[in-house]
Structure formats: structure tokens, C-alpha cells
Write a protein that holds these residues in place. Structure first.
Motif, PDB file in Angstrom:
ATOM      1  N   MET A  58       0.847  -1.177   0.000  1.00 41.13           N
ATOM      2  CA  MET A  58       0.000   0.000   0.000  1.00 41.13           C
ATOM      3  C   MET A  58       0.892   1.240   0.000  1.00 41.13           C
ATOM      4  N   SER A  59       0.827   2.011  -1.040  1.00 42.37           N
ATOM      5  CA  SER A  59       1.614   3.241  -1.130  1.00 42.37           C
ATOM      6  C   SER A  59       0.821   4.404  -0.559  1.00 42.37           C
ATOM      7  N   VAL A  60       1.440   5.133   0.355  1.00 41.36           N
ATOM      8  CA  VAL A  60       0.783   6.317   0.919  1.00 41.36           C
ATOM      9  C   VAL A  60       1.339   7.592   0.298  1.00 41.36           C
ATOM     10  N   THR A  61       2.171   7.451  -0.735  1.00 39.56           N
ATOM     11  CA  THR A  61       2.784   8.626  -1.351  1.00 39.56           C
ATOM     12  C   THR A  61       1.768   9.654  -1.836  1.00 39.56           C
ATOM     13  N   PRO A  62       0.705   9.270  -2.564  1.00 38.57           N
ATOM     14  CA  PRO A  62      -0.267  10.290  -2.995  1.00 38.57           C
ATOM     15  C   PRO A  62      -0.953  10.991  -1.811  1.00 38.57           C
ATOM     16  N   LEU A  63      -1.228  10.255  -0.756  1.00 36.83           N
ATOM     17  CA  LEU A  63      -1.854  10.840   0.425  1.00 36.83           C
ATOM     18  C   LEU A  63      -0.903  11.811   1.109  1.00 36.83           C
ATOM     19  N   PHE A  64       0.345  11.384   1.308  1.00 35.92           N
ATOM     20  CA  PHE A  64       1.346  12.286   1.894  1.00 35.92           C
ATOM     21  C   PHE A  64       1.540  13.521   1.016  1.00 35.92           C
ATOM     22  N   SER A  65       1.639  13.327  -0.284  1.00 35.16           N
ATOM     23  CA  SER A  65       1.834  14.464  -1.196  1.00 35.16           C
ATOM     24  C   SER A  65       0.688  15.465  -1.089  1.00 35.16           C
ATOM     25  N   ALA A  66      -0.537  14.961  -0.964  1.00 30.24           N
ATOM     26  CA  ALA A  66      -1.685  15.852  -0.823  1.00 30.24           C
ATOM     27  C   ALA A  66      -1.593  16.640   0.485  1.00 30.24           C
ATOM     28  N   ALA A  67      -1.192  15.984   1.558  1.00 32.49           N
ATOM     29  CA  ALA A  67      -1.038  16.674   2.848  1.00 32.49           C
ATOM     30  C   ALA A  67       0.087  17.701   2.779  1.00 32.49           C
ATOM     31  N   ARG A  68       1.190  17.320   2.170  1.00 30.67           N
ATOM     32  CA  ARG A  68       2.337  18.238   2.055  1.00 30.67           C
ATOM     33  C   ARG A  68       1.975  19.456   1.194  1.00 30.67           C
ATOM     34  N   ASN A  69       1.287  19.234   0.079  1.00 26.56           N
ATOM     35  CA  ASN A  69       0.869  20.342  -0.780  1.00 26.56           C
ATOM     36  C   ASN A  69      -0.108  21.260  -0.048  1.00 26.56           C
ATOM     37  N   ALA A  70      -0.996  20.680   0.739  1.00 20.47           N
ATOM     38  CA  ALA A  70      -1.932  21.486   1.522  1.00 20.47           C
ATOM     39  C   ALA A  70      -1.179  22.327   2.550  1.00 20.47           C
ATOM     40  N   GLY A 103      -0.623  20.540   7.205  1.00 16.81           N
ATOM     41  CA  GLY A 103      -1.450  19.977   6.148  1.00 16.81           C
ATOM     42  C   GLY A 103      -1.969  18.617   6.565  1.00 16.81           C
ATOM     43  N   ALA A 104      -3.161  18.289   6.101  1.00 12.33           N
ATOM     44  CA  ALA A 104      -3.755  16.982   6.385  1.00 12.33           C
ATOM     45  C   ALA A 104      -4.435  16.478   5.124  1.00 12.33           C
ATOM     46  N   ALA A 105      -4.459  15.172   4.976  1.00 10.94           N
ATOM     47  CA  ALA A 105      -5.171  14.561   3.853  1.00 10.94           C
ATOM     48  C   ALA A 105      -5.873  13.306   4.343  1.00 10.94           C
ATOM     49  N   LEU A 106      -7.055  13.086   3.799  1.00 13.20           N
ATOM     50  CA  LEU A 106      -7.888  11.953   4.158  1.00 13.20           C
ATOM     51  C   LEU A 106      -8.125  11.102   2.922  1.00 13.20           C
ATOM     52  N   LYS A 107      -8.037   9.797   3.080  1.00 11.30           N
ATOM     53  CA  LYS A 107      -8.326   8.881   1.973  1.00 11.30           C
ATOM     54  C   LYS A 107      -9.529   8.039   2.358  1.00 11.30           C
ATOM     55  N   THR A 108     -10.528   8.028   1.498  1.00 15.16           N
ATOM     56  CA  THR A 108     -11.752   7.285   1.781  1.00 15.16           C
ATOM     57  C   THR A 108     -11.643   5.839   1.308  1.00 15.16           C
ATOM     58  N   GLU A 109     -12.655   5.075   1.635  1.00 14.93           N
ATOM     59  CA  GLU A 109     -12.727   3.676   1.214  1.00 14.93           C
ATOM     60  C   GLU A 109     -12.735   3.541  -0.306  1.00 14.93           C
ATOM     61  N   LEU A 169      -3.649   6.290  10.991  1.00 15.27           N
ATOM     62  CA  LEU A 169      -3.125   7.645  11.005  1.00 15.27           C
ATOM     63  C   LEU A 169      -1.642   7.587  10.680  1.00 15.27           C
ATOM     64  N   HIS A 170      -1.245   8.314   9.627  1.00 14.53           N
ATOM     65  CA  HIS A 170       0.165   8.373   9.233  1.00 14.53           C
ATOM     66  C   HIS A 170       0.770   9.649   9.801  1.00 14.53           C
ATOM     67  N   LEU A 171       1.750   9.490  10.664  1.00 14.89           N
ATOM     68  CA  LEU A 171       2.478  10.615  11.228  1.00 14.89           C
ATOM     69  C   LEU A 171       3.675  10.871  10.321  1.00 14.89           C
ATOM     70  N   CYS A 172       3.829  12.103   9.872  1.00 12.46           N
ATOM     71  CA  CYS A 172       4.803  12.411   8.829  1.00 12.46           C
ATOM     72  C   CYS A 172       5.828  13.447   9.274  1.00 12.46           C
ATOM     73  N   ASP A 173       6.955  13.454   8.570  1.00 13.72           N
ATOM     74  CA  ASP A 173       7.866  14.585   8.601  1.00 13.72           C
ATOM     75  C   ASP A 173       7.840  15.179   7.198  1.00 13.72           C
ATOM     76  N   LEU A 174       8.729  16.076   6.897  1.00 17.25           N
ATOM     77  CA  LEU A 174       8.674  16.744   5.587  1.00 17.25           C
ATOM     78  C   LEU A 174       9.020  15.836   4.412  1.00 17.25           C
ATOM     79  N   ASP A 175       9.566  14.654   4.693  1.00 14.86           N
ATOM     80  CA  ASP A 175       9.961  13.738   3.626  1.00 14.86           C
ATOM     81  C   ASP A 175       8.987  12.588   3.396  1.00 14.86           C
ATOM     82  N   GLY A 176       8.077  12.367   4.341  1.00 13.45           N
ATOM     83  CA  GLY A 176       7.139  11.267   4.169  1.00 13.45           C
ATOM     84  C   GLY A 176       6.649  10.716   5.486  1.00 13.45           C
ATOM     85  N   VAL A 177       6.077   9.523   5.427  1.00 17.20           N
ATOM     86  CA  VAL A 177       5.500   8.878   6.602  1.00 17.20           C
ATOM     87  C   VAL A 177       6.618   8.363   7.505  1.00 17.20           C
ATOM     88  N   VAL A 178       6.523   8.688   8.781  1.00 14.66           N
ATOM     89  CA  VAL A 178       7.500   8.255   9.780  1.00 14.66           C
ATOM     90  C   VAL A 178       6.953   7.086  10.593  1.00 14.66           C
TER      91      VAL A 178
END
Length: 131
Positions: A1-13, A27-33, A103-112
Motif C-alpha cells: 500500500m503506497s501512501v505517497t499520494p496521500l502524503f503528497s496531498a497533505a504536504r501540498n496542503a 497539512g492533512a489529507a484523508l483517503k476514503t474507502e 493515522l500516518h504521522l509524517c515529517d517533511l519527507d514522508g510517513v514516519v
């Protein structure tokens, strides 16, 4: 499961946050079912603390798009790795999360770190509590 698009959306926000008072963009991003992603940023105003948290902003986009159950949440802050949603946002999120949401806790580079949402908000108020 790649969370890159979700992280990118949060980072862009986060990059669009309006935080002239705290200088603490989030920034926060939510992914639905269904795989839809809804992002939001914190929006402050001079009547502090009447602004919106990033999670609240993202939830607004989710609702305006028709809603849905949230499976994944990513949160990122420019000045705080592994930022956790505040208590109010945990309650707001609990209204929309699926039972197995993470819940993905992130730093500026991605999910930690990834944790079950239920682990960070185990005993929130429910509809039944308000009856």
C-alpha cells in the motif's frame, strides 16, 4: 500500500496554509474507502483561536464532496515531525473514520510512523453518548 499520494496531498496542503500568527503551517489529507483523497490546511485569523485546523479543513472538503468513510489520514507540519491531530480534531475525525482507519504521522519527507486511529482516540464521544 503506497501512501505517497496521500502524503503528497497533505504536504501540498501544508504549503498553502494561512498561518501568519502562529507561523506553524500544517497539512492533512484523508483517503476514503473509495480511494478519494481530500486535503486541507490550517487557516488562522486574528480572532485566535477561531481558525481551522488542517484536519477540519480536510473534513470540510470530504463532506462537500459527498462524504464517505475515511480509511487513512496523513498529517504533516513544517516545524514538528510526527505531529498528532489535536483532541478536537480527533473527535471530528472519529465521526468519519472506518473502524480500521490508520493515522500516518509524517515529517517533511514522508510517513514516519503509522498507527491505528483507535489507538490515538480510544474513548471518544459517540452519537449514543448524546442521547
Amino acid at each position: 500500500m503506497s501512501v505517497t499520494p496521500l502524503f503528497s496531498a497533505a504536504r501540498n496542503a501544508m504549503d498553502r496554509a494561512y498561518a501568519p500568527y502562529s507561523r506553524f503551517p500544517v497539512g492533512a489529507a484523508l483517503k476514503t474507502e473509495t480511494g478519494a483523497i481530500h486535503a486541507g490546511c490550517n487557516i488562522e485569523n486574528a480572532s485566535f483561536p477561531e481558525g481551522w485546523c488542517a484536519e477540519t479543513s480536510a473534513l470540510s472538503h470530504l463532506v462537500m464532496a459527498g462524504g464517505g468513510k475515511v480509511k487513512e489520514i496523513a498529517v504533516v507540519a513544517e516545524k514538528m515531525p510526527r505531529i498528532m491531530p489535536c483532541g478536537g480534531c480527533r473527535q471530528r475525525l472519529s465521526e468519519f473514520v472506518a473502524d480500521d482507519a490508520v493515522l500516518h504521522l509524517c515529517d517533511l519527507d514522508g510517513v514516519v510512523e503509522t498507527v491505528p486511529f483507535s489507538a490515538v482516540f480510544p474513548l471518544g464521544f459517540t452519537f449514543e453518548d448524546g442521547k
